[in-house]
Enzyme design. Structure first.
Site, PDB file in Angstrom:
ATOM      1  N   GLY A  45       0.846  -1.189   0.000  1.00  0.00           N
ATOM      2  CA  GLY A  45       0.000   0.000   0.000  1.00  0.00           C
ATOM      3  C   GLY A  45       0.878   1.234   0.000  1.00  0.00           C
ATOM      4  N   GLN A  50       2.839   9.918   1.612  1.00  0.00           N
ATOM      5  CA  GLN A  50       4.127   9.231   1.699  1.00  0.00           C
ATOM      6  C   GLN A  50       5.076   9.605   0.560  1.00  0.00           C
ATOM      7  OE1 GLN A  50       2.182   5.213   2.367  1.00  0.00           O
ATOM      8  NE2 GLN A  50       4.081   5.023   3.529  1.00  0.00           N
ATOM      9  N   CYS A 105       5.602   0.003   7.797  1.00  0.00           N
ATOM     10  CA  CYS A 105       5.267   1.142   6.943  1.00  0.00           C
ATOM     11  C   CYS A 105       6.507   1.559   6.158  1.00  0.00           C
ATOM     12  CB  CYS A 105       4.790   2.295   7.827  1.00  0.00           C
ATOM     13  SG  CYS A 105       4.374   3.782   6.918  1.00  0.00           S
ATOM     14  N   LEU A 106       6.333   1.843   4.869  1.00  0.00           N
ATOM     15  CA  LEU A 106       7.462   2.254   4.034  1.00  0.00           C
ATOM     16  C   LEU A 106       8.104   3.552   4.524  1.00  0.00           C
ATOM     17  CD1 LEU A 106       6.044   1.446   0.484  1.00  0.00           C
ATOM     18  CD2 LEU A 106       7.626   0.067   1.860  1.00  0.00           C
ATOM     19  N   HIS A 147      -4.895   1.050   7.287  1.00  0.00           N
ATOM     20  CA  HIS A 147      -3.538   1.585   7.467  1.00  0.00           C
ATOM     21  C   HIS A 147      -3.284   2.722   6.470  1.00  0.00           C
ATOM     22  CE1 HIS A 147       0.926   1.115   8.211  1.00  0.00           C
ATOM     23  NE2 HIS A 147       0.922   1.759   7.051  1.00  0.00           N
ATOM     24  N   GLU A 148      -3.629   2.494   5.199  1.00  0.00           N
ATOM     25  CA  GLU A 148      -3.411   3.529   4.181  1.00  0.00           C
ATOM     26  C   GLU A 148      -4.339   4.721   4.399  1.00  0.00           C
ATOM     27  OE1 GLU A 148      -0.749   3.466   2.495  1.00  0.00           O
ATOM     28  OE2 GLU A 148      -0.319   1.407   3.080  1.00  0.00           O
ATOM     29  N   HIS A 151      -3.042   7.245   6.734  1.00  0.00           N
ATOM     30  CA  HIS A 151      -2.063   8.174   6.153  1.00  0.00           C
ATOM     31  C   HIS A 151      -2.729   9.444   5.633  1.00  0.00           C
ATOM     32  CE1 HIS A 151       1.824   6.321   6.407  1.00  0.00           C
ATOM     33  NE2 HIS A 151       1.385   5.186   5.901  1.00  0.00           N
TER      34      HIS A 151
END
Length: 196
Positions: A45, A50, A105-106, A147-148, A151
């Site tokens: 995702g 991000q 998370c990235l 989760h996304e 963001h």
């Protein structure tokens, strides 16, 4: 084009993102670049904040989870090939008994923690063609979407941890924001001048 993923500590990750209109400049190109960036970083995702944009877009491709042998065949099938873009999303409701799952998370590389989330989510969003949709997802799909979605609300998974866990992670998070971490994808760190 592979974009820089912004690291923990960047203010854009804390902004509540804004809705966009269908004439948003170079939207198709942005979406293509975000997919390429996500796959390059081996993510499932990615949200626009991000990559430094405070707009309400995120994308999910849960295919990598579909070969997890701990999941039921039914769950694996649901995850395999699930690929969607969510624009101007709004969670309508979350249902069920919260359950723990280990998240990463990235934007926060090498940090993984168990996070509690509800197992079912109903979300209204626009697809890539700006068609309005309301859908309900459950299980791991729901979790990745939640989760996304966080963001675009300016929330990180680390915000959902206990005070003690946050305290224990503080030094690692500070190091990430200063770029004192090895990553194999392009990142922009808020507390150093140059992106890698």
């Amino acid at each position: 084009m592979i974009l820089h993923i912004v690291a923990y500590g960047d203010p854009v990750l804390r902004k509540k993102a804004k809705d966009i209109a269908s004439d948003y400049p170079k939207l198709e190109e942005l979406i293509a670049n975000m997919w390429e960036t996500m796959y390059n970083a081996h993510g499932v995702g990615l949200a626009a904040p991000q990559v430094g944009l405070p707009i309400r877009i995120f994308m999910v491709d849960t295919t990598p989870f579909s070969d997890d042998e701990d999941l039921s065949k039914e769950e694996q099938e649901k995850l395999n090939g699930f690929k969607k873009v969510f624009i101007n999303a709004k969670i309508e409701e979350e249902n069920g008994k919260e359950w723990d799952f280990n998240e990463g998370c990235l934007s926060i590389p090498d940090v993984r923690e168990d996070v509690k989330r509800k197992p079912e989510v109903t979300i209204t969003y626009l697809d890539e063609d700006f068609k309005s949709r309301t859908e309900t997802f459950d299980g791991l799909l729901a979790r990745v979407i939640q989760h996304e979605y966080d963001h675009i609300e300016g929330i990180l998974f680390t915000d959902k941890l206990s005070t003690l866990k946050k305290r224990l992670l503080k030094n690692r998070l500070d190091k990430i924001s200063k770029g004192k971490i090895n990553v194999d994808y392009r990142m922009r760190f808020p507390n150093i001048k140059k992106a890698r």
